[in-house]
Design a protein around this motif. Sequence first.
Motif, PDB file in Angstrom:
ATOM      1  N   GLY A 228      27.060  42.795  24.849  1.00  0.00           N
ATOM      2  CA  GLY A 228      26.693  43.143  26.214  1.00  0.00           C
ATOM      3  C   GLY A 228      25.681  44.270  26.299  1.00  0.00           C
ATOM      4  O   GLY A 228      25.040  44.643  25.314  1.00  0.00           O
ATOM      5  N   ILE A 229      25.558  44.838  27.517  1.00  0.00           N
ATOM      6  CA  ILE A 229      24.489  45.813  27.767  1.00  0.00           C
ATOM      7  C   ILE A 229      24.999  47.238  27.925  1.00  0.00           C
ATOM      8  O   ILE A 229      24.230  48.142  28.256  1.00  0.00           O
ATOM      9  N   THR A 230      26.294  47.474  27.682  1.00  0.00           N
ATOM     10  CA  THR A 230      26.878  48.777  28.001  1.00  0.00           C
ATOM     11  C   THR A 230      26.329  49.923  27.150  1.00  0.00           C
ATOM     12  O   THR A 230      26.419  51.087  27.553  1.00  0.00           O
ATOM     13  N   ASN A 231      25.780  49.619  25.970  1.00  0.00           N
ATOM     14  CA  ASN A 231      25.305  50.684  25.081  1.00  0.00           C
ATOM     15  C   ASN A 231      23.789  50.876  25.107  1.00  0.00           C
ATOM     16  O   ASN A 231      23.248  51.632  24.285  1.00  0.00           O
ATOM     17  N   ILE A 232      23.111  50.209  26.020  1.00  0.00           N
ATOM     18  CA  ILE A 232      21.648  50.352  26.080  1.00  0.00           C
ATOM     19  C   ILE A 232      21.289  51.718  26.635  1.00  0.00           C
ATOM     20  O   ILE A 232      21.828  52.167  27.643  1.00  0.00           O
ATOM     21  N   SER A 233      20.356  52.401  25.954  1.00  0.00           N
ATOM     22  CA  SER A 233      19.960  53.745  26.376  1.00  0.00           C
ATOM     23  C   SER A 233      18.571  53.731  26.995  1.00  0.00           C
ATOM     24  O   SER A 233      17.734  52.867  26.681  1.00  0.00           O
ATOM     25  N   LEU A 234      18.327  54.698  27.860  1.00  0.00           N
ATOM     26  CA  LEU A 234      16.999  54.851  28.461  1.00  0.00           C
ATOM     27  C   LEU A 234      15.957  55.179  27.404  1.00  0.00           C
ATOM     28  O   LEU A 234      14.775  54.848  27.555  1.00  0.00           O
ATOM     29  N   THR A 235      16.384  55.823  26.311  1.00  0.00           N
ATOM     30  CA  THR A 235      15.451  56.148  25.215  1.00  0.00           C
ATOM     31  C   THR A 235      14.824  54.886  24.655  1.00  0.00           C
ATOM     32  O   THR A 235      13.605  54.803  24.466  1.00  0.00           O
ATOM     33  N   ASP A 236      15.643  53.870  24.398  1.00  0.00           N
ATOM     34  CA  ASP A 236      15.106  52.617  23.851  1.00  0.00           C
ATOM     35  C   ASP A 236      14.211  51.911  24.862  1.00  0.00           C
ATOM     36  O   ASP A 236      13.187  51.316  24.487  1.00  0.00           O
ATOM     37  N   LEU A 237      14.562  51.977  26.132  1.00  0.00           N
ATOM     38  CA  LEU A 237      13.715  51.347  27.148  1.00  0.00           C
ATOM     39  C   LEU A 237      12.343  52.018  27.202  1.00  0.00           C
ATOM     40  O   LEU A 237      11.319  51.348  27.388  1.00  0.00           O
ATOM     41  N   GLU A 238      12.311  53.349  27.048  1.00  0.00           N
ATOM     42  CA  GLU A 238      11.034  54.069  27.051  1.00  0.00           C
ATOM     43  C   GLU A 238      10.190  53.706  25.838  1.00  0.00           C
ATOM     44  O   GLU A 238       8.981  53.496  25.944  1.00  0.00           O
ATOM     45  N   TYR A 239      10.816  53.630  24.686  1.00  0.00           N
ATOM     46  CA  TYR A 239      10.070  53.196  23.498  1.00  0.00           C
ATOM     47  C   TYR A 239       9.569  51.763  23.673  1.00  0.00           C
ATOM     48  O   TYR A 239       8.466  51.415  23.236  1.00  0.00           O
ATOM     49  N   GLY A 240      10.392  50.937  24.314  1.00  0.00           N
ATOM     50  CA  GLY A 240       9.976  49.566  24.559  1.00  0.00           C
ATOM     51  C   GLY A 240       8.694  49.505  25.371  1.00  0.00           C
ATOM     52  O   GLY A 240       7.787  48.707  25.078  1.00  0.00           O
ATOM     53  N   LYS A 241       8.586  50.350  26.385  1.00  0.00           N
ATOM     54  CA  LYS A 241       7.361  50.384  27.187  1.00  0.00           C
ATOM     55  C   LYS A 241       6.142  50.726  26.326  1.00  0.00           C
ATOM     56  O   LYS A 241       5.065  50.138  26.482  1.00  0.00           O
ATOM     57  N   GLN A 242       6.307  51.703  25.423  1.00  0.00           N
ATOM     58  CA  GLN A 242       5.196  52.088  24.533  1.00  0.00           C
ATOM     59  C   GLN A 242       4.763  50.916  23.651  1.00  0.00           C
ATOM     60  O   GLN A 242       3.591  50.802  23.290  1.00  0.00           O
ATOM     61  N   LEU A 243       5.723  50.070  23.311  1.00  0.00           N
ATOM     62  CA  LEU A 243       5.459  48.972  22.381  1.00  0.00           C
ATOM     63  C   LEU A 243       5.116  47.656  23.090  1.00  0.00           C
ATOM     64  O   LEU A 243       4.907  46.642  22.435  1.00  0.00           O
ATOM     65  N   GLY A 244       5.070  47.673  24.423  1.00  0.00           N
ATOM     66  CA  GLY A 244       4.778  46.438  25.159  1.00  0.00           C
ATOM     67  C   GLY A 244       5.950  45.485  25.207  1.00  0.00           C
ATOM     68  O   GLY A 244       5.781  44.264  25.184  1.00  0.00           O
ATOM     69  N   LEU A 245       7.185  46.056  25.311  1.00  0.00           N
ATOM     70  CA  LEU A 245       8.407  45.260  25.297  1.00  0.00           C
ATOM     71  C   LEU A 245       9.271  45.583  26.521  1.00  0.00           C
ATOM     72  O   LEU A 245       9.262  46.714  27.003  1.00  0.00           O
ATOM     73  N   THR A 246      10.033  44.599  26.982  1.00  0.00           N
ATOM     74  CA  THR A 246      10.952  44.774  28.100  1.00  0.00           C
ATOM     75  C   THR A 246      12.328  44.276  27.680  1.00  0.00           C
ATOM     76  O   THR A 246      12.460  43.191  27.115  1.00  0.00           O
ATOM     77  N   MET A 247      13.369  45.067  27.987  1.00  0.00           N
ATOM     78  CA  MET A 247      14.728  44.700  27.591  1.00  0.00           C
ATOM     79  C   MET A 247      15.358  43.741  28.594  1.00  0.00           C
ATOM     80  O   MET A 247      15.330  43.964  29.799  1.00  0.00           O
ATOM     81  N   LYS A 248      15.938  42.647  28.068  1.00  0.00           N
ATOM     82  CA  LYS A 248      16.668  41.672  28.882  1.00  0.00           C
ATOM     83  C   LYS A 248      17.926  41.237  28.136  1.00  0.00           C
ATOM     84  O   LYS A 248      17.963  41.252  26.905  1.00  0.00           O
ATOM     85  N   LEU A 249      18.967  40.870  28.891  1.00  0.00           N
ATOM     86  CA  LEU A 249      20.109  40.219  28.266  1.00  0.00           C
ATOM     87  C   LEU A 249      19.757  38.739  28.152  1.00  0.00           C
ATOM     88  O   LEU A 249      19.626  38.039  29.154  1.00  0.00           O
ATOM     89  N   ILE A 250      19.606  38.283  26.913  1.00  0.00           N
ATOM     90  CA  ILE A 250      19.076  36.943  26.666  1.00  0.00           C
ATOM     91  C   ILE A 250      20.146  36.045  26.056  1.00  0.00           C
ATOM     92  O   ILE A 250      20.802  36.394  25.073  1.00  0.00           O
ATOM     93  N   GLY A 251      20.295  34.870  26.661  1.00  0.00           N
ATOM     94  CA  GLY A 251      21.062  33.802  26.039  1.00  0.00           C
ATOM     95  C   GLY A 251      20.099  32.947  25.230  1.00  0.00           C
ATOM     96  O   GLY A 251      19.035  32.556  25.724  1.00  0.00           O
ATOM     97  N   MET A 252      20.463  32.666  23.988  1.00  0.00           N
ATOM     98  CA  MET A 252      19.551  31.968  23.072  1.00  0.00           C
ATOM     99  C   MET A 252      20.274  30.833  22.376  1.00  0.00           C
ATOM    100  O   MET A 252      21.407  30.993  21.900  1.00  0.00           O
ATOM    101  N   ALA A 253      19.636  29.681  22.309  1.00  0.00           N
ATOM    102  CA  ALA A 253      20.139  28.556  21.519  1.00  0.00           C
ATOM    103  C   ALA A 253      18.947  27.896  20.834  1.00  0.00           C
ATOM    104  O   ALA A 253      17.986  27.508  21.498  1.00  0.00           O
ATOM    105  N   LYS A 254      19.005  27.812  19.501  1.00  0.00           N
ATOM    106  CA  LYS A 254      17.929  27.210  18.716  1.00  0.00           C
ATOM    107  C   LYS A 254      18.531  26.272  17.679  1.00  0.00           C
ATOM    108  O   LYS A 254      19.656  26.481  17.210  1.00  0.00           O
ATOM    109  N   THR A 255      17.755  25.277  17.301  1.00  0.00           N
ATOM    110  CA  THR A 255      18.184  24.390  16.224  1.00  0.00           C
ATOM    111  C   THR A 255      17.378  24.673  14.963  1.00  0.00           C
ATOM    112  O   THR A 255      16.195  25.008  15.026  1.00  0.00           O
TER     113      THR A 255
END
Length: 432
Positions: A228-255
């Motif tokens: 889940g998302i309970t441990n996500i910190s604002l620090t990581d979100l800020e670094y994500g912005k610097q790197l051109g990334l956005t945090m989302k809770l993603i459901g993934m299924a691949k073969t």
Amino acid sequence: MDRKIGIGILGLGVVGSGIIHIIKENKEMLYKKIGSNLSIERVLVQDIEKDRNVTLPKKLLTTNPDDVLKNPDIDIVIEVIGGTDDAYIFIEEALNNRKHVVTANKDLIALYGSELHDLAEQQGCDLFYEASVGGGIPVLRGLTDGLVSDEIQEVMGIINGTTNYILTKMDEEGVPFEEALQDAQKLGFAEADPTADIKGLDAARKMAILARLAFHMNVALDDIETRGITNISLTDLEYGKQLGLTMKLIGMAKTHNDTVEVSVQPTFIANVHPLSAVKNEYNAVYVKGKAVGETMFYGPGAGSLPTATAIMADVIHVAKNIQLGITGKSGPIIERSARLSPPHLRTSSFYIRLHVHDRVGSFAHISQLFQDMDMSFKRIVQTPMKKQQTAEIILVTHQTSLESFTNAMNKLQQMDVVKSIESYYQIEGETV
């Protein structure tokens, strides 16, 4: 003479009221689409005297389930009471009485979908549940009808509006998790007990349904890695912005080679990927097919009328099948139980945030470890933390296997120069 199709509804809450609103307001349009009139025969409620935001003759309301489930005038039963215990009993009874069933109950379908489909087929009945995954988004029909001729390779999505609202609030306004959650509760996007949403359980149930339909495998909830998302910190979100990334809770299924990986976890999405732009309570499901390539379904993931619209799409489908005499033939073909992909077949880029002792040669030791494991970095960000005599290092790897990444993380934890591994996340989409 045109046939009347009788409707019975189990539950008259927000969604049930929306269904009645659509049937009453769009009566003529629905007749043109179906060629028959939809007639609300009985509605199961807990309290007949309760005030509601929809007007119905009192004689249509009942507290006795048999008035719906055994009513000879009812052809289609719509279940919107939620939960699993009573809902399972009611749907099983409806099917045994040869009534077609439409439901929005993701919990029930995730747990018992294959079993109920078998019963529906035995009884010659339809069982549809478009609203169980994306609210008003027609993603299930997109998979089973629109993309039926294609080989689906990947399904990835934002399928929980509560968590997407919280992460949007944290990312754009810099508010901490608890404050964003409280705001979501005030606005009605989060329940008083938000555990199923913020722990990723709601999204996992939806991914079980999506993976089952996409890959014709009986994917169980226990097959889905969930974080889940309970441990996500604002620090990581800020670094994500610097790197051109956005945090989302993603459901993934691949073969992968006749195996499947299914997960729900916080994931950094490259800002060039369409899922990165899905904000607030909105949902979106990205589907990659061998022939069609990349497609995306987007829209409101919940709400009275969006969910009721998806339910009514199923009702119309059943009504047409009734008139064509082809009910009980639309269930998914589940070929076998899921075979889970081994870690060496699962590949991704990864984001890692480390605290290391700020001394000469620290990063060289870390770099050598990754080099020895044939892993390379796409981006590196290093920030001194002088008061703590440590440095914060952000690593973005190139594509690597989950097996290699897990081994590297285990070895990092054992290195003297590493004070702590603060966080790590998968990255989806091409980063700059």
